[in-house]
Design a protein around this motif. Structure first.
Motif, PDB file in Angstrom:
ATOM      1  N   ARG A   1       3.993  23.494  -3.018  1.00 21.87           N
ATOM      2  CA  ARG A   1       3.071  22.392  -2.737  1.00 21.87           C
ATOM      3  C   ARG A   1       3.150  21.303  -3.818  1.00 21.87           C
ATOM      4  O   ARG A   1       3.288  20.125  -3.506  1.00 21.87           O
ATOM      5  CB  ARG A   1       1.639  22.924  -2.614  1.00 21.87           C
ATOM      6  CG  ARG A   1       1.405  23.700  -1.331  1.00 21.87           C
ATOM      7  CD  ARG A   1      -0.011  24.254  -1.281  1.00 21.87           C
ATOM      8  NE  ARG A   1      -1.030  23.230  -1.390  1.00 21.87           N
ATOM      9  CZ  ARG A   1      -1.502  22.512  -0.364  1.00 21.87           C
ATOM     10  NH1 ARG A   1      -1.015  22.700   0.853  1.00 21.87           N
ATOM     11  NH2 ARG A   1      -2.446  21.609  -0.549  1.00 21.87           N
TER      12      ARG A   1
ATOM     13  N   SER B   1       4.144  31.351   0.523  1.00 23.23           N
ATOM     14  CA  SER B   1       4.547  30.709   1.779  1.00 23.23           C
ATOM     15  C   SER B   1       5.745  29.793   1.631  1.00 23.23           C
ATOM     16  O   SER B   1       6.204  29.220   2.608  1.00 23.23           O
ATOM     17  CB  SER B   1       3.362  29.916   2.352  1.00 23.23           C
ATOM     18  OG  SER B   1       2.325  30.793   2.717  1.00 23.23           O
TER      19      SER B   1
ATOM     20  N   GLN C   1      -2.407  20.893  10.030  1.00 23.25           N
ATOM     21  CA  GLN C   1      -2.360  22.357  10.068  1.00 23.25           C
ATOM     22  C   GLN C   1      -1.675  22.829  11.355  1.00 23.25           C
ATOM     23  O   GLN C   1      -1.332  22.029  12.224  1.00 23.25           O
ATOM     24  CB  GLN C   1      -3.766  22.926   9.944  1.00 23.25           C
ATOM     25  CG  GLN C   1      -4.475  22.554   8.653  1.00 23.25           C
ATOM     26  CD  GLN C   1      -3.678  22.856   7.406  1.00 23.25           C
ATOM     27  OE1 GLN C   1      -3.348  21.968   6.638  1.00 23.25           O
ATOM     28  NE2 GLN C   1      -3.338  24.126   7.203  1.00 23.25           N
TER      29      GLN C   1
ATOM     30  N   THR D   1      -4.683  24.919   4.096  1.00 24.83           N
ATOM     31  CA  THR D   1      -3.613  25.762   3.572  1.00 24.83           C
ATOM     32  C   THR D   1      -4.115  26.627   2.419  1.00 24.83           C
ATOM     33  O   THR D   1      -4.658  26.107   1.434  1.00 24.83           O
ATOM     34  CB  THR D   1      -2.439  24.903   3.080  1.00 24.83           C
ATOM     35  OG1 THR D   1      -1.966  24.109   4.169  1.00 24.83           O
ATOM     36  CG2 THR D   1      -1.309  25.772   2.570  1.00 24.83           C
ATOM     37  N   SER D   2      -3.943  27.939   2.534  1.00 26.35           N
ATOM     38  CA  SER D   2      -4.275  28.836   1.431  1.00 26.35           C
ATOM     39  C   SER D   2      -3.356  28.521   0.259  1.00 26.35           C
ATOM     40  O   SER D   2      -2.156  28.311   0.431  1.00 26.35           O
ATOM     41  CB  SER D   2      -4.098  30.295   1.856  1.00 26.35           C
ATOM     42  OG  SER D   2      -4.989  30.622   2.905  1.00 26.35           O
ATOM     43  N   ARG D   3      -3.926  28.510  -0.958  1.00 27.23           N
ATOM     44  CA  ARG D   3      -3.141  28.048  -2.095  1.00 27.23           C
ATOM     45  C   ARG D   3      -3.659  28.619  -3.411  1.00 27.23           C
ATOM     46  O   ARG D   3      -4.801  29.077  -3.500  1.00 27.23           O
ATOM     47  CB  ARG D   3      -3.192  26.528  -2.184  1.00 27.23           C
ATOM     48  CG  ARG D   3      -4.558  25.985  -2.591  1.00 27.23           C
ATOM     49  CD  ARG D   3      -4.770  24.542  -2.230  1.00 27.23           C
ATOM     50  NE  ARG D   3      -4.888  24.348  -0.802  1.00 27.23           N
ATOM     51  CZ  ARG D   3      -5.320  23.208  -0.245  1.00 27.23           C
ATOM     52  NH1 ARG D   3      -5.628  22.180  -1.008  1.00 27.23           N
ATOM     53  NH2 ARG D   3      -5.420  23.096   1.057  1.00 27.23           N
TER      54      ARG D   3
ATOM     55  N   GLY E   1       7.278  24.726   3.788  1.00 27.63           N
ATOM     56  CA  GLY E   1       6.315  25.618   4.413  1.00 27.63           C
ATOM     57  C   GLY E   1       6.716  27.055   4.575  1.00 27.63           C
ATOM     58  O   GLY E   1       6.299  27.928   3.828  1.00 27.63           O
TER      59      GLY E   1
ATOM     60  N   ALA F   1       1.595  27.583  -2.023  1.00 29.00           N
ATOM     61  CA  ALA F   1       0.904  28.043  -0.817  1.00 29.00           C
ATOM     62  C   ALA F   1       0.982  29.567  -0.759  1.00 29.00           C
ATOM     63  O   ALA F   1       1.974  30.171  -1.156  1.00 29.00           O
ATOM     64  CB  ALA F   1       1.542  27.436   0.428  1.00 29.00           C
TER      65      ALA F   1
ATOM     66  N   SER G   1      -4.182  29.922   6.901  1.00 29.23           N
ATOM     67  CA  SER G   1      -4.057  28.469   6.741  1.00 29.23           C
ATOM     68  C   SER G   1      -4.236  27.678   8.027  1.00 29.23           C
ATOM     69  O   SER G   1      -3.604  26.631   8.197  1.00 29.23           O
ATOM     70  CB  SER G   1      -2.698  28.130   6.109  1.00 29.23           C
ATOM     71  OG  SER G   1      -2.503  28.836   4.913  1.00 29.23           O
TER      72      SER G   1
END
Length: 366
Positions: free
Chosen positions: A107, A98, A139, A65-67, A188, A89, A61
């Protein structure tokens, strides 16, 4: 007999016609409901170093952000639509969620009614301040995240919120207002030092708004948040105010963006009493597929020292190469210079120490 023989086909024809009519009436109701799965994976190799420390690792991320998300839309007719969104996430380097142990859909988790009058959301979603901060970058390698700006960290999203998105009345102008009945801030990493712990029982309420205007090459944004009792570890008024302002202009060969973040809190228990960041970015396209962006910012008020010794200066250089509509490669270098009392960085160093971060990664959308 002739009458009998003719009556049977007529009955069958009437039954068939009735079945077709019923099936036709039922088809739109099925077609109006759509469920989609979507996501993004961003993974990179990075090295973090500074005065007396260094760390090499695979990380997630850094660019986005990876999701993983689920979205369901249903057309209710009359111009009204309902949308349900669940989004979490994902740590692309480990596969873990995450959001930590405290939540799964960290998220988004909300239901919205959408019409010509705008959109009304109930549940966890973006804060107006967080969306404004995201225009400058939120980020891990972005300066607003490194210095701990509320719109990039603790209030990027919020729980228990009622959010109204304004309809388009003026072309290019959008905005929203929000009230949270119990803000838990950004989840987060799930760590206690990376989220606001306010809840319904002890306060933690927030309200805010934003306005964004985009017309041709020009774009501007304003976000505001007011929080009450954001630190429930201590009884009493722990309020905070945060404002984010941004403007950019795309000249073609270069795009210039300038932004300012200003926030205060009524008690120094929860951190800096007046955090101020001024920053600028210069984006230069190289050909059709490569975009280079250089950034610089200066932040003061990162501690309670209330002097120049808590200032932080950050420089960055980022390159994004587009392989396809869904896949990009990127490289990112950031340098953090702390004054004597400051200790900001991608990984927090000792007070007064400098730090650097270097990452090379790939991002894929699906």
């Amino acid at each position: 007999m002739r009458t009998h023989r003719l009556s049977m086909p007529l009955c069958l024809k009437a039954s068939s016609t009735l079945a077709i009519v019923i099936a036709t009436m039922a088809m739109p109701a099925v077609a109006q409901t759509q469920v989609s799965l979507y996501g993004l994976l961003d993974v990179s190799a990075e090295r973090i170093s500074g005065d007396g420390f260094s760390l090499s690792r695979v990380s997630s991320s850094n660019l986005s952000t990876s999701r993983l998300g689920l979205r369901a839309d249903e057309d209710l007719g009359g111009g009204l639509k309902v949308r349900a969104t669940l989004e979490t996430a994902v740590a692309a380097d480990t596969g873990a969620n995450s959001g930590g142990n405290s939540r799964f859909f960290d998220r988004h988790a909300h239901v919205a009614l959408i019409g010509s009058w705008g959109e009304l959301r109930l549940g966890r979603t973006d804060t107006p301040l967080g969306l404004a901060a995201d225009m400058a970058g939120t980020q891990a390698f972005d300066d607003l995240t490194i210095v701990g700006a509320r719109g990039a960290t603790r209030y990027r999203r919020t729980d228990n919120s009622i959010t109204y998105l304004l309809p388009t009345v003026i072309t290019g102008l959008s905005g929203q207002v929000q009230y949270s009945l119990g803000s838990s801030g950004f989840g987060g990493s799930g760590l206690s030092d990376n989220r606001v712990t306010g809840d319904e029982a002890t306060g933690g309420k927030t309200w805010g708004f934003n306005l964004v205007y985009a017309a041709g090459p020009f774009q501007a944004g304003l976000g505001y948040l007011k929080a009450r009792d954001e630190n429930i570890a201590v009884a009493g008024d722990q309020g905070a105010n945060a404002t984010m302002v941004l403007a950019s202009y795309d000249f073609g060969p270069v795009k210039i963006t300038a932004y300012a973040n200003d926030e205060t809190n009524t008690s120094v228990i929860s951190g800096a009493d007046h955090l101020r960041t001024l920053g600028a970015k210069l984006a230069v396209p190289v050909g059709q597929d490569l975009l280079l962006t250089a950034g610089a910012s200066r932040t003061r008020g990162t501690t309670d020292a209330r002097g120049d010794e808590d200032r932080v200066t950050i420089f960055s250089l980022k390159g994004v190469y587009t392989l396809s509509r869904r896949t990009s490669l990127y490289g990112w270098l950031v340098s953090v210079d702390n004054e004597d009392a400051a200790n900001k960085g991608v990984i927090a160093p000792g007070a007064g120490q400098s730090g650097r971060g270097l990452a090379f990664g790939v991002r894929h959308l699906f």
